[in-house]
Scaffold this active site. Structure first.
Site, mmCIF file in Angstrom:
data_model
loop_
_atom_site.group_PDB
_atom_site.id
_atom_site.type_symbol
_atom_site.label_atom_id
_atom_site.label_comp_id
_atom_site.label_asym_id
_atom_site.label_seq_id
_atom_site.Cartn_x
_atom_site.Cartn_y
_atom_site.Cartn_z
ATOM 1 N N TYR A 250 0.853 -4.599 11.637
ATOM 2 C CA TYR A 250 1.736 -3.483 11.265
ATOM 3 C C TYR A 250 1.646 -2.359 12.278
ATOM 4 O O TYR A 250 2.604 -1.657 12.537
ATOM 5 C CB TYR A 250 1.327 -2.927 9.890
ATOM 6 C CG TYR A 250 1.900 -3.672 8.716
ATOM 7 C CD1 TYR A 250 2.747 -3.041 7.819
ATOM 8 C CD2 TYR A 250 1.590 -5.007 8.503
ATOM 9 C CE1 TYR A 250 3.273 -3.719 6.737
ATOM 10 C CE2 TYR A 250 2.112 -5.698 7.424
ATOM 11 C CZ TYR A 250 2.947 -5.045 6.544
ATOM 12 O OH TYR A 250 3.472 -5.724 5.469
ATOM 13 N N ARG B 185 7.150 2.509 6.210
ATOM 14 C CA ARG B 185 5.742 2.113 6.042
ATOM 15 C C ARG B 185 5.100 1.861 7.418
ATOM 16 O O ARG B 185 3.995 2.315 7.679
ATOM 17 C CB ARG B 185 5.703 0.870 5.156
ATOM 18 C CG ARG B 185 4.319 0.284 4.887
ATOM 19 C CD ARG B 185 4.488 -0.764 3.783
ATOM 20 N NE ARG B 185 3.402 -1.722 3.708
ATOM 21 C CZ ARG B 185 2.280 -1.547 3.019
ATOM 22 N NH1 ARG B 185 2.075 -0.417 2.367
ATOM 23 N NH2 ARG B 185 1.362 -2.501 2.968
ATOM 24 N N HIS C 77 -3.985 -3.452 2.374
ATOM 25 C CA HIS C 77 -4.141 -4.762 3.008
ATOM 26 C C HIS C 77 -5.530 -5.315 2.710
ATOM 27 O O HIS C 77 -6.520 -4.616 2.872
ATOM 28 C CB HIS C 77 -3.990 -4.659 4.524
ATOM 29 C CG HIS C 77 -2.590 -4.405 4.967
ATOM 30 N ND1 HIS C 77 -2.281 -3.816 6.177
ATOM 31 C CD2 HIS C 77 -1.404 -4.653 4.370
ATOM 32 C CE1 HIS C 77 -0.969 -3.726 6.300
ATOM 33 N NE2 HIS C 77 -0.420 -4.210 5.214
ATOM 34 N N HIS D 27 10.751 -0.786 4.762
ATOM 35 C CA HIS D 27 9.476 -1.145 5.390
ATOM 36 C C HIS D 27 9.271 -0.405 6.717
ATOM 37 O O HIS D 27 8.129 -0.204 7.143
ATOM 38 C CB HIS D 27 9.427 -2.661 5.620
ATOM 39 C CG HIS D 27 8.175 -3.280 5.092
ATOM 40 N ND1 HIS D 27 7.824 -3.254 3.762
ATOM 41 C CD2 HIS D 27 7.166 -3.930 5.725
ATOM 42 C CE1 HIS D 27 6.670 -3.867 3.594
ATOM 43 N NE2 HIS D 27 6.243 -4.287 4.781
ATOM 44 N N ARG E 88 5.131 0.134 -0.006
ATOM 45 C CA ARG E 88 6.118 -0.948 0.011
ATOM 46 C C ARG E 88 7.259 -0.516 -0.913
ATOM 47 O O ARG E 88 7.040 0.249 -1.860
ATOM 48 C CB ARG E 88 5.520 -2.244 -0.522
ATOM 49 C CG ARG E 88 4.331 -2.784 0.257
ATOM 50 C CD ARG E 88 3.767 -4.035 -0.402
ATOM 51 N NE ARG E 88 2.664 -4.609 0.349
ATOM 52 C CZ ARG E 88 1.375 -4.405 0.084
ATOM 53 N NH1 ARG E 88 1.024 -3.609 -0.933
ATOM 54 N NH2 ARG E 88 0.432 -4.971 0.813
ATOM 55 N N LYS F 162 0.503 -5.679 -4.332
ATOM 56 C CA LYS F 162 0.618 -7.130 -4.491
ATOM 57 C C LYS F 162 -0.490 -7.648 -5.383
ATOM 58 O O LYS F 162 -1.631 -7.202 -5.297
ATOM 59 C CB LYS F 162 0.537 -7.815 -3.112
ATOM 60 C CG LYS F 162 1.794 -7.612 -2.277
ATOM 61 C CD LYS F 162 1.701 -8.399 -0.982
ATOM 62 C CE LYS F 162 2.997 -8.311 -0.204
ATOM 63 N NZ LYS F 162 2.931 -9.082 1.054
#
Length: 300
Positions: A281, A249, A272, A246, A151, A175
């Site tokens: 994705y 990615r 994830h 992104h 990211r 995250k």
């Protein structure tokens, strides 16, 4: 401006998101904006509700107003933020009922991400002007974005101390401050090493000595700056696609899958929590699915 009736609840909610749920400041800011939008609506309509007294009807009115102003995806995100806030109030025993019980989130189609071909990625990277001071930095950055599937927030936070080249990995903080180790190819290592050789001659601001990718002032690059670098390179090669960090990615994940990588392995590399996120994705075309069956099914 958040009224005093909401301020203390919002502060304690922010504290809960940071300390107990370990969310990033960026995510907390988004949750805060959702609640501030609701408070603005109350102020505009001269309603005196507090988080404890606000009714289901008032919230429905707010959502209805939103639906005429923003798209379904933005609306869904705000509803999700509000639901988290009111679940928190119930969790802390501030209120007993859940006023969003009957409010439905708009149905969203699965948005398939844009991807770049290997050739398009090569063309973008080849368009970088290596005669400029920032050229080697930009090449190393884009190689890392694509080579490791990061990211943009993870890229700008990457530290020199996160590089474990002997082991073939980098440590990535994702995250919620969750850390993972991502494999890094010899090619990406090579470009980072070249950039580090130039970086040592930079005047580095105090506190950024360990930050890998620096701006001209010797501080951390912003996410916006990475967006701008990519947009300018795409324009330079006349790429007829709307791309962002992104996109690299998405392309990383898609190209791995198309070359036979396991979806679970891609999930771990992308960081994830749920495999269903990875499936969004990584868009699968029919041709690839046919190849998978023809290669792996026992009755091929």
């Amino acid at each position: 401006m958040v009224s005093s009736k909401w301020q203390s609840y919002l502060k304690s909610f922010q504290y809960y998101l940071k300390i107990e749920r370990g969310l990033s400041q960026n995510t907390i800011d988004n949750y805060t904006l959702d609640i501030e939008k609701l408070v603005s609506f109350l102020n505009d309509n001269q309603l005196q509700d507090s988080p404890i007294t606000i009714s289901e009807e008032t919230l429905q009115q707010f959502i209805y107003t939103l639906s005429r102003q923003i798209n379904a995806r933005s609306q869904a995100r705000i509803i999700s933020g509000l639901k988290s806030f009111f679940h928190y109030l119930i969790f802390e025993n501030y209120r007993k009922d859940f006023p969003l019980e009957l409010i439905e989130t708009p149905r969203l189609g699965r948005k398939l991400p844009d991807t770049l071909s290997v050739e398009e990625i090569d063309n973008i990277i080849q368009a970088i002007d290596l005669s400029k001071d920032e050229g080697e930095r930009n090449r190393a950055m884009l190689e890392t974005l694509y080579g490791c599937g990061l990211r943009v927030s993870e890229l700008v936070e990457l530290k020199i101390s996160d590089l474990y080249f002997d082991e073939g990995f980098i440590k990535v903080t994702g995250k919620g401050n969750k850390q993972r180790f991502v494999p890094i190819s010899p090619t990406t290592q090579k470009y980072i090493t070249i950039y580090k050789g130039i970086r040592v001659h930079s005047v580095i601001k105090k506190g950024y000595e360990d930050t890998l990718f620096l701006n001209r002032r010797g501080a951390k690059l912003t996410r916006a700056m990475v967006f701008t670098i990519i947009k300018n390179l795409a324009k330079q090669i006349n790429l007829q696609k709307s791309i962002s960090p992104h996109t690299f990615r998405h392309s990383f994940a898609t190209h791995l899958l198309e070359n036979g990588a396991d979806l679970r392995a891609i999930q771990l590399m992308l960081g994830h929590e749920s495999i269903t996120t990875t499936e969004v994705y990584v868009h699968l075309d029919r041709k690839h699915l046919t190849q998978v069956v023809n290669t792996y099914h026992p009755r091929k």
